[in-house]
Design a protein around this motif. Structure first.
Motif, PDB file in Angstrom:
ATOM      1  N   GLY A 256       0.785  -1.231   0.000  1.00 58.35           N
ATOM      2  CA  GLY A 256       0.000   0.000   0.000  1.00 58.35           C
ATOM      3  C   GLY A 256       0.812   1.274   0.000  1.00 58.35           C
ATOM      4  O   GLY A 256       0.344   2.308   0.498  1.00 58.35           O
ATOM      5  N   LYS A 257       2.015   1.231  -0.596  1.00 54.95           N
ATOM      6  CA  LYS A 257       2.881   2.407  -0.582  1.00 54.95           C
ATOM      7  C   LYS A 257       3.190   2.941  -1.975  1.00 54.95           C
ATOM      8  O   LYS A 257       4.158   3.679  -2.158  1.00 54.95           O
ATOM      9  CB  LYS A 257       4.180   2.096   0.167  1.00 54.95           C
ATOM     10  CG  LYS A 257       3.944   1.801   1.650  1.00 54.95           C
ATOM     11  CD  LYS A 257       5.230   1.758   2.445  1.00 54.95           C
ATOM     12  CE  LYS A 257       4.915   1.620   3.932  1.00 54.95           C
ATOM     13  NZ  LYS A 257       6.140   1.668   4.758  1.00 54.95           N
ATOM     14  N   LEU A 258       2.342   2.595  -2.932  1.00 49.96           N
ATOM     15  CA  LEU A 258       2.555   3.046  -4.293  1.00 49.96           C
ATOM     16  C   LEU A 258       1.347   3.828  -4.794  1.00 49.96           C
ATOM     17  O   LEU A 258       0.201   3.423  -4.583  1.00 49.96           O
ATOM     18  CB  LEU A 258       2.794   1.852  -5.225  1.00 49.96           C
ATOM     19  CG  LEU A 258       3.011   2.185  -6.698  1.00 49.96           C
ATOM     20  CD1 LEU A 258       4.358   2.859  -6.908  1.00 49.96           C
ATOM     21  CD2 LEU A 258       2.906   0.931  -7.565  1.00 49.96           C
ATOM     22  N   LEU A 273       3.350   9.128 -13.705  1.00 49.68           N
ATOM     23  CA  LEU A 273       4.070   9.546 -12.508  1.00 49.68           C
ATOM     24  C   LEU A 273       3.999   8.424 -11.484  1.00 49.68           C
ATOM     25  O   LEU A 273       2.938   7.823 -11.279  1.00 49.68           O
ATOM     26  CB  LEU A 273       3.443  10.825 -11.946  1.00 49.68           C
ATOM     27  CG  LEU A 273       4.134  11.536 -10.793  1.00 49.68           C
ATOM     28  CD1 LEU A 273       5.505  12.049 -11.208  1.00 49.68           C
ATOM     29  CD2 LEU A 273       3.271  12.713 -10.324  1.00 49.68           C
ATOM     30  N   VAL A 274       5.127   8.152 -10.847  1.00 46.90           N
ATOM     31  CA  VAL A 274       5.211   7.154  -9.781  1.00 46.90           C
ATOM     32  C   VAL A 274       5.484   7.885  -8.475  1.00 46.90           C
ATOM     33  O   VAL A 274       6.502   8.586  -8.348  1.00 46.90           O
ATOM     34  CB  VAL A 274       6.331   6.133 -10.046  1.00 46.90           C
ATOM     35  CG1 VAL A 274       6.450   5.155  -8.881  1.00 46.90           C
ATOM     36  CG2 VAL A 274       6.089   5.392 -11.346  1.00 46.90           C
ATOM     37  N   ASN A 275       4.594   7.732  -7.514  1.00 48.70           N
ATOM     38  CA  ASN A 275       4.783   8.289  -6.173  1.00 48.70           C
ATOM     39  C   ASN A 275       4.942   7.155  -5.170  1.00 48.70           C
ATOM     40  O   ASN A 275       4.262   6.129  -5.270  1.00 48.70           O
ATOM     41  CB  ASN A 275       3.588   9.146  -5.748  1.00 48.70           C
ATOM     42  CG  ASN A 275       3.424  10.403  -6.574  1.00 48.70           C
ATOM     43  OD1 ASN A 275       4.399  10.965  -7.060  1.00 48.70           O
ATOM     44  ND2 ASN A 275       2.191  10.853  -6.735  1.00 48.70           N
ATOM     45  N   LEU A 276       5.819   7.355  -4.201  1.00 49.13           N
ATOM     46  CA  LEU A 276       5.963   6.426  -3.086  1.00 49.13           C
ATOM     47  C   LEU A 276       5.329   7.060  -1.864  1.00 49.13           C
ATOM     48  O   LEU A 276       5.677   8.184  -1.494  1.00 49.13           O
ATOM     49  CB  LEU A 276       7.440   6.117  -2.841  1.00 49.13           C
ATOM     50  CG  LEU A 276       8.216   5.595  -4.062  1.00 49.13           C
ATOM     51  CD1 LEU A 276       9.678   5.347  -3.704  1.00 49.13           C
ATOM     52  CD2 LEU A 276       7.581   4.329  -4.624  1.00 49.13           C
ATOM     53  N   ILE A 277       4.394   6.354  -1.253  1.00 48.41           N
ATOM     54  CA  ILE A 277       3.604   6.894  -0.143  1.00 48.41           C
ATOM     55  C   ILE A 277       4.105   6.291   1.160  1.00 48.41           C
ATOM     56  O   ILE A 277       3.938   5.094   1.421  1.00 48.41           O
ATOM     57  CB  ILE A 277       2.109   6.587  -0.338  1.00 48.41           C
ATOM     58  CG1 ILE A 277       1.634   7.061  -1.719  1.00 48.41           C
ATOM     59  CG2 ILE A 277       1.290   7.227   0.770  1.00 48.41           C
ATOM     60  CD1 ILE A 277       1.785   8.544  -1.969  1.00 48.41           C
ATOM     61  N   PRO A 280       4.273   9.923   7.362  1.00 51.41           N
ATOM     62  CA  PRO A 280       3.475  11.096   6.981  1.00 51.41           C
ATOM     63  C   PRO A 280       3.985  11.823   5.734  1.00 51.41           C
ATOM     64  O   PRO A 280       3.519  12.913   5.446  1.00 51.41           O
ATOM     65  CB  PRO A 280       3.601  11.995   8.199  1.00 51.41           C
ATOM     66  CG  PRO A 280       4.998  11.732   8.699  1.00 51.41           C
ATOM     67  CD  PRO A 280       5.211  10.256   8.471  1.00 51.41           C
ATOM     68  N   GLY A 281       4.925  11.233   5.017  1.00 52.86           N
ATOM     69  CA  GLY A 281       5.463  11.883   3.829  1.00 52.86           C
ATOM     70  C   GLY A 281       5.225  11.060   2.581  1.00 52.86           C
ATOM     71  O   GLY A 281       4.587   9.997   2.607  1.00 52.86           O
ATOM     72  N   SER A 282       5.729  11.565   1.469  1.00 55.32           N
ATOM     73  CA  SER A 282       5.630  10.870   0.185  1.00 55.32           C
ATOM     74  C   SER A 282       6.741  11.373  -0.717  1.00 55.32           C
ATOM     75  O   SER A 282       7.365  12.404  -0.447  1.00 55.32           O
ATOM     76  CB  SER A 282       4.254  11.096  -0.451  1.00 55.32           C
ATOM     77  OG  SER A 282       4.000  12.485  -0.614  1.00 55.32           O
ATOM     78  N   PHE A 283       6.973  10.638  -1.804  1.00 58.89           N
ATOM     79  CA  PHE A 283       8.084  10.941  -2.698  1.00 58.89           C
ATOM     80  C   PHE A 283       7.609  10.830  -4.138  1.00 58.89           C
ATOM     81  O   PHE A 283       7.045   9.806  -4.537  1.00 58.89           O
ATOM     82  CB  PHE A 283       9.242   9.972  -2.452  1.00 58.89           C
ATOM     83  CG  PHE A 283       9.859  10.095  -1.084  1.00 58.89           C
ATOM     84  CD1 PHE A 283      11.043  10.786  -0.905  1.00 58.89           C
ATOM     85  CD2 PHE A 283       9.237   9.543   0.022  1.00 58.89           C
ATOM     86  CE1 PHE A 283      11.604  10.922   0.361  1.00 58.89           C
ATOM     87  CE2 PHE A 283       9.785   9.672   1.295  1.00 58.89           C
ATOM     88  CZ  PHE A 283      10.975  10.366   1.457  1.00 58.89           C
ATOM     89  N   MET A 318       5.464  16.101   0.317  1.00 54.21           N
ATOM     90  CA  MET A 318       6.017  15.275  -0.757  1.00 54.21           C
ATOM     91  C   MET A 318       7.393  15.808  -1.142  1.00 54.21           C
ATOM     92  O   MET A 318       7.568  17.003  -1.340  1.00 54.21           O
ATOM     93  CB  MET A 318       5.094  15.250  -1.974  1.00 54.21           C
ATOM     94  CG  MET A 318       5.653  14.457  -3.153  1.00 54.21           C
ATOM     95  SD  MET A 318       4.459  14.219  -4.502  1.00 54.21           S
ATOM     96  CE  MET A 318       3.596  12.760  -3.900  1.00 54.21           C
ATOM     97  N   ASP A 319       8.357  14.908  -1.225  1.00 48.53           N
ATOM     98  CA  ASP A 319       9.718  15.204  -1.674  1.00 48.53           C
ATOM     99  C   ASP A 319       9.761  14.985  -3.180  1.00 48.53           C
ATOM    100  O   ASP A 319       9.311  13.951  -3.682  1.00 48.53           O
ATOM    101  CB  ASP A 319      10.686  14.263  -0.952  1.00 48.53           C
ATOM    102  CG  ASP A 319      12.145  14.544  -1.239  1.00 48.53           C
ATOM    103  OD1 ASP A 319      12.461  15.008  -2.354  1.00 48.53           O
ATOM    104  OD2 ASP A 319      12.984  14.273  -0.360  1.00 48.53           O
TER     105      ASP A 319
END
Length: 372
Positions: A256-258, A273-277, A280-283, A318-319
């Motif tokens: 559950g981190k994508l 776009l690919v985000n990593l969740i 409390p942050g994300s990338f 988000m970074d």
């Protein structure tokens, strides 16, 4: 040392294993650690680091160090011996990162930051394989992980870089209005209107139970459609890198981190776009766009859609994972995050001498650049 069962004790022990021998039995403890980390560190989580170690040719002699407090895993870090320190031919210990890893923060349990660093440094002080000093790249300035290291031992910041960072209490629309110049907003609106003339435009998100393999394949196709494909540097052009990417995304999706976004025109993906969740942050990890649609700035348009992360419950920031002064993302995100490299001395006369000499040379070089 035992790789699986550790005695119930407040004493912190450190397991040191070659990259090729990381025990599968660590997996439950590793996942639990990630859920209770002092700082989000997706590139040190098992779903990312395991395929990295398997497919991306890590240096021989590299080691994964795992610190345990009784039966509880309190931290992991991947270390290797580097032959050069900048331009100086000095062997030293360094955290291992690869081209597709954008943060070097180790995964450390919240509340155990100091205990982790004390145990790690004691291990390195006594290790014959650890020469000179410890050099850590990709650390977050101002976070609890680096603060704890500074409390434990002298820590010299030797390089700083700022990259785009998204952190706001505003809604996505309010943020867009507040931080993007009126002239640029007008241009973006014009591009969106022109794109709608080509065909129906939509932005889709990968569902929790979505077909991750299909989405990953689509991303690889879009990325390879442009200059990376022509130069044979796209992710799919190297079989090992493609396997790493597929496995890392599948692993992130499984826990559950994508998050994946897909901007389409008439059903055709023109940007992804690919985000990593990692609450409390994300990338914002990877972006790709179809160069056939470059005149519509699809990378900008999908990052405008990405502002919706501001409304996601449990995610505060988000970074960007972008290089410093990245023109596109810097024009959209107003905040900045400081990423630093630090150098830490290890015990021993020879190590102390190596540390002092290298730091003196660095300082002299910096002084000459400042005087130029």
């Amino acid at each position: 040392m035992s790789y699986v069962v550790h005695p119930s004790s407040d004493t912190v022990t450190v397991d040191v294993v070659p990259f090729a021998d990381v025990p599968a039995a660590w997996e439950p403890a590793w996942r639990d650690l990630a859920q209770r980390a002092a700082e989000p560190a997706p590139f040190a989580e098992s779903w990312f680091l395991r395929p990295s170690l398997e497919h991306l040719a890590p240096p021989s002699g590299g080691r994964l160090l795992a610190a345990w407090q009784g039966p509880t895993l309190i931290g992991v870090i991947a270390l290797a011996t580097a032959r050069r320190y900048g331009r100086i031919p000095t062997r030293h210990v360094q955290n291992w990162q690869h081209y597709h890893s954008f943060l070097g923060t180790p995964l450390i349990r919240s509340g155990a930051e100091r205990a982790f660093w004390e145990a790690l440094l004691a291990e390195l002080d006594d290790a014959d394989w650890a020469p000179s000093f410890l050099h850590l790249c990709g650390m977050v300035e101002g976070g609890p992980v680096l603060a704890a290291l500074r409390d434990v031992r002298r820590t010299d910041i030797v390089h700083r870089a700022e990259r785009a960072f998204l952190h706001s209490d505003l809604s996505p629309d309010a943020y867009y209005q507040a931080n993007i110049r009126k002239k640029k907003r007008k241009e973006i609106g014009r591009l969106q209107a022109r794109l709608r003339e080509v065909g129906p435009v939509s932005c889709e998100r990968l569902a929790d139970d979505g077909a991750i393999a299909d989405w990953t394949n689509a991303f690889l196709e879009v990325e390879a459609s442009g200059w990376k494909g022509r130069g044979r540097t796209a992710l799919r052009d190297d079989p090992a890198t493609a396997r790493f990417f597929r496995e890392a995304l599948a692993g992130a999706h499984a826990v559950g981190k994508l998050e994946m976004l897909r901007l389409t025109v008439d059903g055709r993906a023109i940007a992804m776009l690919v985000n990593l969740i990692t609450a409390p942050g994300s990338f914002s990890y990877k972006i790709a766009y179809d160069e056939a649609f470059a005149r519509y700035s699809p990378g900008v348009l999908i990052q405008i859609e990405n502002l919706n992360i501001l409304d996601r419950p449990g995610i505060d920031w988000m970074d960007s994972c972008a290089v410093e002064d990245h023109a596109m993302i810097n024009s959209i995100w107003a905040e900045r995050r400081e990423i630093v490299r630090v150098t830490v001395p290890l015990r021993g006369k020879r190590r102390t001498l190596a540390f002092n000499v290298c730091r003196a040379l660095e300082n002299a070089s910096a002084a000459l650049r400042g005087a130029a």
